[in-house]
Design an enzyme around this catalytic site. Structure first.
Site, PDB file in Angstrom:
ATOM      1  N   ARG A 165      -1.937   3.028  -0.375  1.00 53.67           N
ATOM      2  CA  ARG A 165      -2.571   4.272  -0.797  1.00 53.67           C
ATOM      3  C   ARG A 165      -1.459   5.217  -1.238  1.00 53.67           C
ATOM      4  O   ARG A 165      -0.324   5.126  -0.760  1.00 53.67           O
ATOM      5  CB  ARG A 165      -3.357   4.906   0.358  1.00 53.67           C
ATOM      6  CG  ARG A 165      -4.456   4.012   0.921  1.00 53.67           C
ATOM      7  CD  ARG A 165      -5.093   4.682   2.140  1.00 53.67           C
ATOM      8  NE  ARG A 165      -6.174   3.862   2.700  1.00 53.67           N
ATOM      9  CZ  ARG A 165      -6.013   2.957   3.660  1.00 53.67           C
ATOM     10  NH1 ARG A 165      -4.802   2.749   4.177  1.00 53.67           N
ATOM     11  NH2 ARG A 165      -7.031   2.251   4.103  1.00 53.67           N
ATOM     12  N   LYS A 187      -4.344   4.761   7.827  1.00 59.25           N
ATOM     13  CA  LYS A 187      -5.375   5.645   8.378  1.00 59.25           C
ATOM     14  C   LYS A 187      -5.459   5.482   9.898  1.00 59.25           C
ATOM     15  O   LYS A 187      -5.338   4.386  10.424  1.00 59.25           O
ATOM     16  CB  LYS A 187      -6.736   5.328   7.751  1.00 59.25           C
ATOM     17  CG  LYS A 187      -6.859   5.790   6.306  1.00 59.25           C
ATOM     18  CD  LYS A 187      -8.277   5.601   5.802  1.00 59.25           C
ATOM     19  CE  LYS A 187      -8.460   6.185   4.400  1.00 59.25           C
ATOM     20  NZ  LYS A 187      -9.841   6.019   3.904  1.00 59.25           N
ATOM     21  N   HIS A 255      -4.869   5.160  -7.329  1.00 63.35           N
ATOM     22  CA  HIS A 255      -5.659   4.365  -6.387  1.00 63.35           C
ATOM     23  C   HIS A 255      -6.196   3.097  -7.047  1.00 63.35           C
ATOM     24  O   HIS A 255      -6.401   2.084  -6.377  1.00 63.35           O
ATOM     25  CB  HIS A 255      -6.811   5.203  -5.836  1.00 63.35           C
ATOM     26  CG  HIS A 255      -7.337   4.696  -4.527  1.00 63.35           C
ATOM     27  ND1 HIS A 255      -6.599   4.705  -3.362  1.00 63.35           N
ATOM     28  CD2 HIS A 255      -8.533   4.139  -4.194  1.00 63.35           C
ATOM     29  CE1 HIS A 255      -7.315   4.191  -2.376  1.00 63.35           C
ATOM     30  NE2 HIS A 255      -8.491   3.845  -2.857  1.00 63.35           N
ATOM     31  N   ARG A 258      -4.002   0.212  -6.449  1.00 62.40           N
ATOM     32  CA  ARG A 258      -4.238  -0.445  -5.151  1.00 62.40           C
ATOM     33  C   ARG A 258      -5.408  -1.420  -5.255  1.00 62.40           C
ATOM     34  O   ARG A 258      -5.344  -2.541  -4.758  1.00 62.40           O
ATOM     35  CB  ARG A 258      -4.509   0.626  -4.097  1.00 62.40           C
ATOM     36  CG  ARG A 258      -4.958   0.116  -2.736  1.00 62.40           C
ATOM     37  CD  ARG A 258      -5.037   1.292  -1.771  1.00 62.40           C
ATOM     38  NE  ARG A 258      -5.963   1.071  -0.679  1.00 62.40           N
ATOM     39  CZ  ARG A 258      -5.635   0.513   0.485  1.00 62.40           C
ATOM     40  NH1 ARG A 258      -4.420   0.058   0.683  1.00 62.40           N
ATOM     41  NH2 ARG A 258      -6.530   0.388   1.452  1.00 62.40           N
ATOM     42  N   HIS A 281      -7.291  -2.501   6.036  1.00 66.43           N
ATOM     43  CA  HIS A 281      -8.713  -2.280   6.273  1.00 66.43           C
ATOM     44  C   HIS A 281      -9.061  -2.643   7.716  1.00 66.43           C
ATOM     45  O   HIS A 281      -8.654  -3.701   8.203  1.00 66.43           O
ATOM     46  CB  HIS A 281      -9.571  -3.135   5.332  1.00 66.43           C
ATOM     47  CG  HIS A 281      -9.589  -2.621   3.927  1.00 66.43           C
ATOM     48  ND1 HIS A 281      -9.988  -3.395   2.860  1.00 66.43           N
ATOM     49  CD2 HIS A 281      -9.253  -1.411   3.406  1.00 66.43           C
ATOM     50  CE1 HIS A 281      -9.901  -2.674   1.743  1.00 66.43           C
ATOM     51  NE2 HIS A 281      -9.465  -1.479   2.059  1.00 66.43           N
ATOM     52  N   TYR A 290     -14.000  -6.803  -2.922  1.00 68.39           N
ATOM     53  CA  TYR A 290     -13.155  -7.328  -3.989  1.00 68.39           C
ATOM     54  C   TYR A 290     -13.622  -8.704  -4.462  1.00 68.39           C
ATOM     55  O   TYR A 290     -13.294  -9.113  -5.568  1.00 68.39           O
ATOM     56  CB  TYR A 290     -11.701  -7.374  -3.535  1.00 68.39           C
ATOM     57  CG  TYR A 290     -11.146  -5.989  -3.347  1.00 68.39           C
ATOM     58  CD1 TYR A 290     -10.843  -5.179  -4.434  1.00 68.39           C
ATOM     59  CD2 TYR A 290     -10.978  -5.453  -2.073  1.00 68.39           C
ATOM     60  CE1 TYR A 290     -10.382  -3.882  -4.263  1.00 68.39           C
ATOM     61  CE2 TYR A 290     -10.507  -4.168  -1.894  1.00 68.39           C
ATOM     62  CZ  TYR A 290     -10.216  -3.389  -2.988  1.00 68.39           C
ATOM     63  OH  TYR A 290      -9.760  -2.115  -2.815  1.00 68.39           O
TER      64      TYR A 290
END
Length: 309
Positions: A165, A187, A255, A258, A281, A290
């Site tokens: 990110r 995150k 982004h 990514r 993730h 994806y």
């Protein structure tokens, strides 16, 4: 924290402050999420103050009905707030009221009856391999100052070559680069190790050799013109320049690089679990989108190439 003094009594203000501390110290949400939750709750408090015609107290919150919350959500929808943002608003309110319940302050069932707005599924917009490479390489042509060109190229290379990110790329420190793999704090403060392919490592080394600034071991390596931490906005503006120069669609953002990283890995036979780890993730279901991206690209190629397409 957003000012809600005009609409709340001291008890509510105190509980909001404690909740915000929990979001930071315990749940370790991202600064952007915390800011959004603070804003969402402040707007809710302001609405309640007008809706009930007085200062919002803990008793006001305890007496909330589902109709009150629906009225607030309807008001936000009337302000053209989309389903995704409305879902975040509801998440913020539920978080705050669960906090109050855990603290033994009050219990309210009103929020449990409100359904989360349906969010239309949209596939990530990935660039082609050629577009991604061209966007990174052309950075040099748009910037006369070598160290800034090298800086922007290195940031974009981290987004595409390592799947970071933009916030993660801009947070990279010298200490993160000491091992063979890059240490990334994602995150929720979750740490992951991401391999750096030779071109990405070279882009970073080139930038560091040209940069007039030499940050400490635990400071971000990417710096602005005056030596402060680099703003994401500058990289977004660079991407905007690249879109104009290359004729790329508006979806060609940092982004999107990514997204392109994940899509291209999957298209070359990459393992979905491994890609999940690389992207940071928490859930495999997030990464599975994806597979739809890659399938759609395959179908598009089929339609264009098949004689009866």
């Amino acid at each position: 924290m957003t000012d809600t003094a005009f609409a709340t009594d001291e008890a509510v203000k105190e509980r909001i402050a404690l909740w915000m501390r929990e979001l930071v110290a315990v749940r370790r949400l991202s600064p952007n999420t915390i800011e959004a939750y603070d804003r969402d709750l402040s707007q809710f408090i302001a609405f309640l103050s007008g809706h009930t015609g007085g200062t919002v107290s803990l008793a006001t919150l305890a007496d909330l009905s589902a109709a009150d919350i629906r009225a607030f959500m309807a008001a936000r929808r009337a302000e053209s707030l989309g389903s995704r943002s409305l879902a975040r608003v509801l998440s913020a309110l539920k978080s705050f009221f669960k906090f109050l319940e855990r603290e033994g302050v009050l219990a309210s069932e009103a929020l449990n009856t409100i359904r989360t707005p349906k969010i239309p599924k949209s596939l990530p917009k990935a660039l082609t391999i050629a577009e991604a490479r061209q966007a990174i390489a052309m950075t040099e042509d748009l910037e006369e100052r070598p160290w800034i060109a090298a800086r922007d190229m290195a940031v974009l290379a981290l987004c595409y070559g390592a799947g970071l990110r933009i916030s993660e790329a801009l947070a990279v420190t010298p200490a993160d680069l000491e091992a063979a793999a890059l240490r990334v704090i994602g995150k929720g403060g979750k740490v992951r190790m991401v391999p750096l392919i030779a071109p990405v490592r070279q882009a970073i080394d080139t930038y560091r050799s040209l940069s007039p600034f030499h940050p400490a071991r635990d400071e971000p390596i990417f710096r602005g013109m005056r030596g402060g931490p680099l703003s994401p906005r500058l990289i977004q503006l660079r991407a905007q320049q690249l879109r104009g120069a290359l004729g790329l669609p508006p979806s060609a953002t940092p982004h999107a690089l990514r997204h392109s990283f994940a899509t291209h890995l999957l298209g070359r036979g990459g393992d979905l679990r491994a890609i999940q780890e690389l992207l940071g993730h928490a859930s495999l279901s997030t990464t599975q989108v994806y597979t739809a991206v890659d399938t759609e690209r395959l179908l598009e190629s089929y339609r264009n190439a098949h004689p009866r397409g």
